[in-house]
Scaffold this motif. Structure first.
Motif, PDB file in Angstrom:
ATOM      1  N   ASP A  91       0.899  -1.286   0.170  1.00 16.16           N
ATOM      2  CA  ASP A  91      -0.026   0.083   0.034  1.00 16.16           C
ATOM      3  C   ASP A  91       0.846   1.225   0.214  1.00 16.16           C
ATOM      4  OD1 ASP A  91      -2.318  -1.387  -0.021  1.00 16.16           O
ATOM      5  OD2 ASP A  91      -3.054  -0.991   2.024  1.00 16.16           O
ATOM      6  N   ASP A  93       0.282   3.809   1.772  1.00 17.84           N
ATOM      7  CA  ASP A  93       0.220   4.706   2.815  1.00 17.84           C
ATOM      8  C   ASP A  93       1.167   4.257   3.913  1.00 17.84           C
ATOM      9  OD1 ASP A  93      -1.262   2.403   3.509  1.00 17.84           O
ATOM     10  OD2 ASP A  93      -3.151   3.217   3.749  1.00 17.84           O
ATOM     11  N   GLN A  95       1.304   1.693   5.447  1.00 16.09           N
ATOM     12  CA  GLN A  95       0.602   0.575   6.711  1.00 16.09           C
ATOM     13  C   GLN A  95       1.179  -0.438   6.612  1.00 16.09           C
ATOM     14  OE1 GLN A  95      -3.866   1.437   5.874  1.00 16.09           O
ATOM     15  NE2 GLN A  95      -3.829   1.797   8.165  1.00 16.09           N
ATOM     16  N   ARG A 196      -2.019   4.948   9.394  1.00 12.01           N
ATOM     17  CA  ARG A 196      -2.045   5.721   8.098  1.00 12.01           C
ATOM     18  C   ARG A 196      -1.513   7.019   8.568  1.00 12.01           C
ATOM     19  NH1 ARG A 196      -4.004   7.210   3.175  1.00 12.01           N
ATOM     20  NH2 ARG A 196      -4.756   5.359   2.182  1.00 12.01           N
TER      21      ARG A 196
END
Ligand code: UDP
Ligand code: MG
Length: 302
Positions: A91, A93, A95, A196
């Protein structure tokens, strides 16, 4: 070479940070790599940020969709454009802890063809979200045939597995489940989901429900069989009531009211409609597959 596939939708705040973190970690570990961003029709300046990053670093590549096609499509576009001998999907972000990429890569070097990232915890989520996710994964695990509750999109795939996925013509491909379904020599790496850092989650409750229904129906036809089961149950209930009604008729104690009739009407009516709805849903899926439209449309690349 390792291709890192990063789907990005409205992630302008994250791109520069993600680039420096992942690129830094992989350079430190002396892993030959490319970072492949897939801009999934972002409405903000995500694509400009990707272009900016790519102009200063030849390892950074970008694919830009003509509109938002969803994360699954972005992952498949990434796999189709990746030049590496293996790829990691992560991802944008952060995360998914990027340090784990190195761990996954080392396992790949040892001969594993799929390295699954499995969540030890699910990060912060509301009560309803937890419950919904749990039900979804229970249904998915049952239909796919293995435990999906801790599965995620964070995983490493060997070129062999990438090619197999690319050759699947399914339009409603559910990456997380398909990549386990194809088999190959696989192992797991555990990780904790982080908070996030910037921006917001791209999932609304509505989009999550749609995502769940689409993926369940793309993997199992059990809901259609549910209609048959409901039908059988209603048949037996109907049979019992009918016998009762006939006995009462001959005893001369037949109900003057229509209570039973009304209840049965309501039930049968609703089951029929639910049944038709479910069947309709599958027909619409078949329709989508038959049309054979592409999973995504690429506008430009860098
Ligand atoms: N994403 C995407 N297309 C979409 C929605 C999300 O490419 O339509 C990307 C997003 O940019 C991020 C990843 O998918 O890199 C996961 O999204 P998000 O963090 O919103 O999901 P969550 O972590 O809340 O499950
Ligand atoms: Mg996220």
């Amino acid at each position: 070479m390792l291709s890192v596939i990063i789907p990005a939708y409205n992630e302008e705040q994250m791109i520069p940070k993600t680039v420096s973190v992942i690129d830094g970690i992989l350079c430190d570990a002396c892993i030959d790599h490319e970072l492949l961003f897939v801009n999934d029709g972002s409405k903000d300046s995500t694509w400009d940020k990707i272009e900016e990053a790519a102009s200063g670093n030849e390892r950074i590549k970008g694919v830009c969709f003509s509109r938002n096609f969803g994360k699954e499509s972005a992952i498949f576009a990434g796999i189709s454009k990746a030049k590496g001998d293996c790829c990691v999907v992560i991802d944008c972000d952060l995360q998914h802890p990027p340090e784990k990429i190195v761990e996954m890569y080392r396992l790949w070097e040892q001969g594993y063809e799929i390295v699954e990232g499995v969540k030890t915890s699910r990060g912060k989520e509301s009560g309803f979200h937890k419950f919904a996710a749990k039900s979804f994964y229970e249904i998915m695990s049952n239909s796919v045939g293995f435990d999906m509750s801790r599965a995620s999109d964070f995983k490493l795939l060997d070129r062999k597995a990438m090619n197999v996925l690319l050759n699947m013509n399914e339009k409603n491909a559910f990456f997380r489940a398909l990549s386990s379904w194809i088999g190959f020599k696989s192992t797991e790496v555990e990780y904790d989901v982080r908070e996030r850092e910037a921006g917001t989650s791209k999932w609304s409750t509505r989009s999550l429900i749609k995502y769940a229904v689409t993926n369940i129906t793309s993997f199992t036809s059990a809901p259609m069989q549910l209609v048959t089961i409901l039908g059988v149950i209603v048949f037996f209930v109907g049979l019992a009531t009918s016998i009762e009604a006939i006995v009462r008729f001959f005893q001369g104690t037949a109900q003057p009211g229509f209570t039973t009739v009304i209840i049965l009407q309501c039930f049968i009516g609703s089951f029929t409609m639910i049944g038709l709805g479910i069947i309709g849903f599958y027909i619409s899926k078949i329709y989508d597959e038959v049309k054979g439209r592409p999973k995504f449309i690429i506008d430009k690349t860098i």
